[in-house]
Motif scaffolding. Structure first.
Motif, PDB file in Angstrom:
ATOM      1  N   PHE A 522       5.501  36.543 -92.512  1.00  5.74           N
ATOM      2  CA  PHE A 522       6.289  37.669 -92.021  1.00  5.74           C
ATOM      3  C   PHE A 522       7.330  38.066 -93.072  1.00  5.74           C
ATOM      4  CE2 PHE A 522       4.974  35.825 -87.938  1.00  5.74           C
ATOM      5  CZ  PHE A 522       4.599  36.963 -87.232  1.00  5.74           C
ATOM      6  N   ALA A 523       7.601  39.343 -93.136  1.00  2.00           N
ATOM      7  CA  ALA A 523       8.752  39.800 -93.914  1.00  2.00           C
ATOM      8  C   ALA A 523      10.014  39.435 -93.145  1.00  2.00           C
ATOM      9  CB  ALA A 523       8.681  41.317 -94.123  1.00  2.00           C
ATOM     10  N   GLU A 525      12.559  41.147 -92.483  1.00  2.00           N
ATOM     11  CA  GLU A 525      12.927  42.232 -91.580  1.00  2.00           C
ATOM     12  C   GLU A 525      12.069  42.204 -90.309  1.00  2.00           C
ATOM     13  OE1 GLU A 525      13.859  42.995 -95.731  1.00  2.00           O
ATOM     14  OE2 GLU A 525      11.939  42.623 -94.696  1.00  2.00           O
ATOM     15  N   ALA A 526      10.798  41.790 -90.472  1.00  2.00           N
ATOM     16  CA  ALA A 526       9.902  41.714 -89.309  1.00  2.00           C
ATOM     17  C   ALA A 526      10.394  40.651 -88.334  1.00  2.00           C
ATOM     18  CB  ALA A 526       8.486  41.406 -89.770  1.00  2.00           C
ATOM     19  N   SER A 553      -3.027  43.452 -88.761  1.00  2.00           N
ATOM     20  CA  SER A 553      -2.414  43.590 -90.078  1.00  2.00           C
ATOM     21  C   SER A 553      -3.459  43.832 -91.174  1.00  2.00           C
ATOM     22  CB  SER A 553      -1.602  42.337 -90.416  1.00  2.00           C
ATOM     23  OG  SER A 553      -1.012  42.471 -91.686  1.00  2.00           O
ATOM     24  N   GLU A 555      -2.154  43.942 -94.282  1.00  2.00           N
ATOM     25  CA  GLU A 555      -1.392  43.460 -95.426  1.00  2.00           C
ATOM     26  C   GLU A 555      -1.192  41.947 -95.328  1.00  2.00           C
ATOM     27  OE1 GLU A 555       2.195  45.630 -95.247  1.00  2.00           O
ATOM     28  OE2 GLU A 555       1.321  47.532 -95.920  1.00  2.00           O
ATOM     29  N   ILE A 557       1.621  40.310 -95.893  1.00  2.00           N
ATOM     30  CA  ILE A 557       2.883  40.017 -95.228  1.00  2.00           C
ATOM     31  C   ILE A 557       3.090  41.048 -94.116  1.00  2.00           C
ATOM     32  CG2 ILE A 557       5.384  39.791 -95.479  1.00  2.00           C
ATOM     33  CD1 ILE A 557       3.795  37.628 -96.905  1.00  2.00           C
ATOM     34  N   SER A 559       4.973  43.416 -91.862  1.00  2.00           N
ATOM     35  CA  SER A 559       6.217  44.138 -92.113  1.00  2.00           C
ATOM     36  C   SER A 559       6.948  44.432 -90.814  1.00  2.00           C
ATOM     37  CB  SER A 559       5.915  45.456 -92.819  1.00  2.00           C
ATOM     38  OG  SER A 559       5.125  46.288 -91.971  1.00  2.00           O
ATOM     39  N   ALA A 560       8.201  44.887 -90.946  1.00  2.00           N
ATOM     40  CA  ALA A 560       8.996  45.279 -89.784  1.00  2.00           C
ATOM     41  C   ALA A 560       8.362  46.473 -89.097  1.00  2.00           C
ATOM     42  CB  ALA A 560      10.428  45.600 -90.216  1.00  2.00           C
TER      43      ALA A 560
END
Length: 630
Positions: A522-523, A525-526, A553, A555, A557, A559-560
């Protein structure tokens, strides 16, 4: 009685004929053969090989057979009548007559001989081997006539003396045959008893070794052979200390005191040993030791647990497996460990999705009942009549459609283990009364039965309802509530342990990564967005959300923005209600907005709204009343 069980070996033909005559008269089947001395021994060995159980013979032939075979040999004893019969035929003899025989035969014969006008010389022998020497002694003393059995008579004739055989009469023969029949019957009974004992000892899983008072091994069963790597024929009759070191059986012989449950190492095998003296009339005449291979016990435990696992009657989660970084949750787990150490009933409360069943499983696995079954039932998942039959079981014919032979209830299945009653607040009042009785009496009665079954069950109950309110409203028995609420464990909601959200999110990502190997994390921000959500469905909702994020997903990572997109699909998190707006106000205000939003979107359908909110219908109805909607 089989015809081959008893064999009479007669030293001479005349005796054989008399035996056959007697056996016909008394109606007992006896095989009659002729064989004197060494020839009699040869015949005896042959018939034993053919299955003879008991042999009958007389005199020296009987003595020699006794030394040569391992079956009982019954001797035809010389009776006083046989002696008298012999004397009556010798009244015309002159000179001294030698009477060669055992003491119990020749004692008093001199006096009897005088009645017949005979001059007798008693030549008493202690064993059959002395007969020839006594005859030779008589010959040196000038005695020309010898009375005795075949050995004495044959020796007399070899020395040129007159030999007179003391023949057995029908009375002595019949007595010997009856004795042989009794011996054969007892022998067969003892053999059957010994075979039954052997089967029992051979079939038990415990090793067993017995010694006599001279410390010699008298018995070893197959389990002990496996444990010690020995064979019976290698050890029977040997000193136990020379065969198996460290058994401590000689010490038991000396002390006469039992030792139970001792742990002992035999090579690389660890065993539990019990040693017990064998007492006869308060005297130690031997000792016996039993051995349990602890490795084997662990193997059986695994088999039992495997069977329980197949039935679903196991607790898979341990308290130490529950993931948390929250001090509040850690305190809750510490309390659960204390509760696990005792047998009292536990009531677990908390919102839906907080992990009440996981905690129940953890308490079971940390308790003394961990090797017993863990049986779980959801009291809200089935109608009253079905729940009753599931909990308490039923007899055959108790109701239409009852299974043939009846069925065990969950209380019986949970015997020596834990019964987890989930959603206990939804249990109908009629069943609450029966449950209370089982908890108090530790006995259960199946439907349709007229007898009680003792059960040893620990109950762990769980609910997301406020049982205090339910008792006040008359929906839950007060006496049952206090019976269940001995140990109370309140699970915090995920909103109260926000620090666990990032930890749990990463754990669930690893759990579902196989669904999309591209995703690795996870990022930051997520994780922040995830942490700001209220989670009315608690940990269960977070798990479902992470599973969806992993699958969608594209990607590596997450994202938020990806998290926001998933949150936007939640009805009460629509595009017109942002996360920030949603979190404004008190927790009660946030909850009220969520309930009203779902209530409107489900067009006032109480069941659908309760299902989406993850709460039961009665809880939703109560909250709507508080909001002035229902």
């Amino acid at each position: 009685m089989k015809k081959q069980e008893i064999v009479f070996i007669a030293p001479y033909d005349k005796l054989a004929g008399l035996v056959e005559e007697v056996c016909l008269e008394i109606k007992l089947p006896v095989r009659v053969l002729v064989g004197n001395l060494e020839e009699g021994v040869r015949v005896a060995r042959q018939v034993v090989g053919e299955g003879a159980e008991v042999i009958i013979s007389r005199g020296g032939t009987a003595s020699l057979i006794m030394q040569a075979v391992d079956v009982p040999v019954v001797e035809v004893h010389v009776t006083s009548f046989d002696i008298l019969n012999c004397f009556s035929q010798l009244q015309n003899l002159t000179g001294t007559i030698g009477l060669v025989g055992f003491g119990n035969v020749v004692y008093g014969c001199e006096n009897i001989g005088r009645i017949f006008g005979l001059k007798l010389k008693q030549l008493t022998i202690g064993c059959i081997d002395e007969a020839e020497a006594k005859v030779a002694e008589a010959a040196q003393a000038g005695i020309r006539h010898i009375i005795g059995d075949t050995i004495a008579v044959n020796k007399a004739r070899e020395l040129g003396l007159n030999g007179y055989l003391v023949e057995s009469g029908k009375e002595a023969i019949a007595k010997a045959v009856f004795e042989a029949q009794r011996v054969a019957l007892v022998r067969r009974q003892e053999r059957e008893k010994a075979e039954r004992i052997k089967i029992i000892l051979d079939s038990i899983n415990d090793g067993l070794i017995a010694i006599d008072e001279q410390e010699r091994i008298t018995m070893i069963n197959p389990a002990a052979e496996r444990i010690f790597g020995l064979r019976t024929d290698q050890v029977i009759g040997k000193q136990v200390k020379d065969v198996i070191p460290n058994t401590k059986l000689p010490e038991i012989l000396k002390s006469g005191e039992a030792e139970v449950g001792e742990i002992q190492d035999i090579g690389s095998t660890r065993i539990a040993t019990s040693r017990i003296p064998i007492m006869v009339k308060n005297e130690v005449v031997g000792a016996i030791a039993t051995f349990q291979d602890i490795t084997e016990l662990q193997h059986y435990e695994q088999i039992i647990r495997s069977k329980l696992h197949k039935k679903g009657l196991v607790a898979r989660t341990k308290l130490e497996q529950i993931i948390t970084a929250s001090p509040l949750m850690q305190d809750t787990l510490a309390k659960a460990r204390k509760f696990a150490a005792v047998e009292s009933t536990v009531l677990i409360t908390g919102e839906s999705g907080t992990g009440k069943e996981l905690i129940a499983q953890g308490i079971h696995n940390a308790s003394q009942r961990k090797n017993g079954p863990f049986v779980a039932v959801n009291c809200a998942a089935m109608p009253e009549n079905l729940l009753e039959s599931e909990l308490f079981g039923y007899e055959e014919g108790a109701f239409t459609g009852a299974r043939k032979g009846g069925k065990q209830g969950l209380f019986e299945l949970a015997h020596k283990g834990t019964l987890f009653l989930d959603e206990i607040g939804e249990m109908p009042l009629a069943l609450q009364s029966r449950l209370l009785r089982v908890l108090q009496e530790k006995e259960v009665m199946r439907l349709g039965a007229d007898y009680l079954i003792p059960v040893d069950v620990r109950v762990v109950a769980a609910t997301n309802r406020d049982l205090y309110e339910s008792v006040a409203e008359g929906n839950f028995r007060q006496d049952l509530f206090y019976r269940l609420n001995i140990l109370n464990l309140q699970l915090p909601s995920l909103r109260e342990r926000k620090g666990d959200i990032p930890v749990l999110a990463k754990y669930f990502l690893n759990k579902f990564q196989h669904l999309n190997p591209l995703v690795t994390g996870f990022a930051p921000e997520a994780l922040e967005v995830l942490s700001n959500y209220a989670y009315p469905g608690n940990v269960r909702e977070l798990e479902n959300m992470v599973e969806k994020l992993v699958i969608l997903s594209a990607e590596e990572i997450i994202s938020a923005a990806a998290v926001e997109n998933v949150l936007a699909e939640i009805p009460w998190r629509s595009s017109r209600i942002s996360g920030q707006i949603m979190l404004e106000g008190t927790l009660q205000e946030i909850e009220s907005r969520i309930i009203l939003q779902v209530w409107e979107e489900e067009h006032h359908n109480q069941s659908a709204a309760a299902r989406r909110l993850g709460i039961d219908r009665s809880t939703l109805w109560r909250k709507l009343q508080q909001l002035g909607v229902a």
